[in-house]
Enzyme design. Structure first.
Site, PDB file in Angstrom:
ATOM      1  N   CYS A 103      11.012   8.720  17.522  1.00 13.62           N
ATOM      2  CA  CYS A 103      10.703   8.097  18.807  1.00 13.62           C
ATOM      3  C   CYS A 103      11.941   7.373  19.323  1.00 13.62           C
ATOM      4  CB  CYS A 103       9.539   7.115  18.657  1.00 13.62           C
ATOM      5  SG  CYS A 103       9.172   6.232  20.188  1.00 13.62           S
ATOM      6  N   ASP A 163     -19.750  19.834  21.335  1.00 17.13           N
ATOM      7  CA  ASP A 163     -18.810  20.095  22.432  1.00 17.13           C
ATOM      8  C   ASP A 163     -17.920  21.282  22.080  1.00 17.13           C
ATOM      9  OD1 ASP A 163     -16.963  20.055  24.456  1.00 17.13           O
ATOM     10  OD2 ASP A 163     -16.267  18.012  24.091  1.00 17.13           O
ATOM     11  N   CYS A 220       4.324   8.919  20.435  1.00 19.77           N
ATOM     12  CA  CYS A 220       4.539   8.041  19.299  1.00 19.77           C
ATOM     13  C   CYS A 220       3.281   7.225  19.003  1.00 19.77           C
ATOM     14  CB  CYS A 220       5.713   7.103  19.580  1.00 19.77           C
ATOM     15  SG  CYS A 220       5.985   5.863  18.287  1.00 19.77           S
ATOM     16  N   CYS A 227       4.237   3.222  19.598  1.00 19.74           N
ATOM     17  CA  CYS A 227       4.464   2.602  20.913  1.00 19.74           C
ATOM     18  C   CYS A 227       3.995   3.440  22.088  1.00 19.74           C
ATOM     19  CB  CYS A 227       5.947   2.272  21.083  1.00 19.74           C
ATOM     20  SG  CYS A 227       7.006   3.731  21.341  1.00 19.74           S
TER      21      CYS A 227
END
Length: 418
Positions: free
Chosen positions: A214, A337, A197, A200
């Site tokens: 969530c 990368d 989420c 949170c």
């Protein structure tokens, strides 16, 4: 559009001159250098060029060039469109795009994800179009959760109308920061960057696609008023009307791009049926999806820059009897990368002939070997075609998947096909 101040007019003229000189000397299309020169003369030129226009800013990890092209294609129904539909997606490119078409009231600008808050503040657009966020060029860009947070914060400080993909949790969370939003169910094939989420940090529940929520904080997928039905190749409009897409760009990703484009064009007052008619006219975008015939073989070019993009390219490959060439570089525009190669599942290529090319072909070869995908190494596309023709004179088609600079090198070899 209001008349530009004298200093801004001078900056615009000098920028266009620099761009023209760049094109004339074969150094590039001039989009970047033109903007740089103009900014030296007038640092606030982007804001001044944007005044009096109805702009849409388009940002995402994947598909922003194509979607910018599609929206611009639709809006030309109303007249000229100021756009950078072939790239140059940082402020210097935006200045060139707006300077090149000062009379156009409507504009569509592709914006690099990192620069979206800056460009949003400078241009005060009518619409911000958000499609997806996933890992890409991690040595250059912020971690994607930080990008989403910056988007959300910037959107909360404006009155712009967001048009966003409700199926991508990071995009939806960012878009929820805006005061007004239109939600599109555009799908999300690559989910590996959105299991947590963004509000949170809890683990998202994604039992039934495309719904997500969530359990910890209650954040959930916004209700979409536009949707793509990939199984039936239709766009579902807010009034429930189902419009056959029949796009000439392949795959679910381009159906999603078309849906986003239709929702955006509707914000400008265009009926979705007419929008889709115009979108069908697009057959390639800056070389993407273009097929060129060489040595009697049709070579189709697919651009893929990150794990999500490669997954979408695999989904539109021709049947296994068609060989595929994979090309990877690691120059600055690609990101230095190449560890992202290990996030891609290459096992889908086990049943076809695979060739590897590019500056980092050794990295790619090791990754394929780990996934038990047989491969052959090559230097050039024509070398592969010569080998295939010698072995199979009846061969008619080859697919090429390449990341950014490798794609541009191959495209240049064929005369920068559009």
């Amino acid at each position: 559009m209001s008349e530009l101040p004298l200093r801004a007019q001078l900056a615009s003229v000098l920028g266009r001159s620099a761009a023209s000189l760049s094109r004339a000397t074969g150094r590039g299309d001039g989009s970047v250098i033109g903007g740089r020169v103009a900014l030296k003369v007038e640092p606030d030129l982007l804001a001044k060029l944007a005044q009096g226009r109805r702009l849409a800013l388009v940002s995402a990890t994947n598909g922003k060039t194509t979607t910018t092209r599609l929206i611009a294609q639709a809006l030309r129904e109303f007249g000229d469109v100021a756009t950078n539909e072939y790239g140059a997606n940082m402020p210097t490119g935006h200045i060139t795009a707006l300077s090149d078409n000062k009379s156009a009231v409507n504009g569509v600008l592709e914006v690099d994800e990192k620069y979206l808050p800056q460009v949003l503040k400078a241009t005060n657009p009518s619409f911000v179009v958000l499609m997806n966020l996933s890992r890409d060029q991690m040595d250059r860009a912020s971690e994607i959760n930080l990008l989403a947070k910056k988007w959300r914060t910037a959107l909360a400080q404006t009155n712009t109308h967001v048009i966003a993909n409700a199926d991508d949790p990071l995009v939806a969370w960012a878009g929820l920061g805006a005061p007004n939003a239109t939600w599109v169910s555009a799908g999300q094939r690559w989910k590996e960057d959105s299991w947590c989420c963004p509000e949170c940090g809890g683990h998202l529940k994604r039992d039934v696609d495309p719904h997500w929520e969530c359990p910890e904080c209650g954040l959930s997928r916004p209700r979409a008023t536009w949707a793509v039905d990939n199984d039936n190749d239709v766009l579902v409009a807010p009034d429930g009307q189902q419009i056959k897409l029949r796009m000439n760009l392949p795959g679910d990703a381009n159906r999603a791009n078309a849906a986003i484009a239709a929702a955006t064009a509707a914000g400008y007052g265009m009926h979705p049926e007419r929008t889709i008619e115009r979108l069908r006219e697009v057959t390639s975008v800056a070389g993407r999806y273009t097929s060129v015939v060489t040595m009697g073989v049709e070579v189709r070019l697919l651009l893929s820059k990150n794990p999500a993009g490669w997954l979408e390219s695999f989904a539109v490959l021709d049947p296994p009897r068609v060989p595929v060439i994979l090309a990877v570089n690691a120059q600055i525009p690609d990101g230095k990368d190449t560890s992202w190669l290990w996030d891609v599942d290459y096992t889908v290529l086990r049943d076809r002939r695979v060739f590897v090319m590019g500056e980092r072909r050794t990295d790619l070869a090791l990754r394929l070997e780990t996934d038990e995908v047989p491969f052959e190494v090559a230097d050039r596309v024509d070398e592969v075609l010569a080998k295939l023709k010698a072995e199979r004179p009846d061969i008619t088609k080859v697919d090429v998947i390449a990341n950014y600079t490798a794609f541009q090198q191959i495209r240049t070899a064929y005369g920068r096909v559009q």
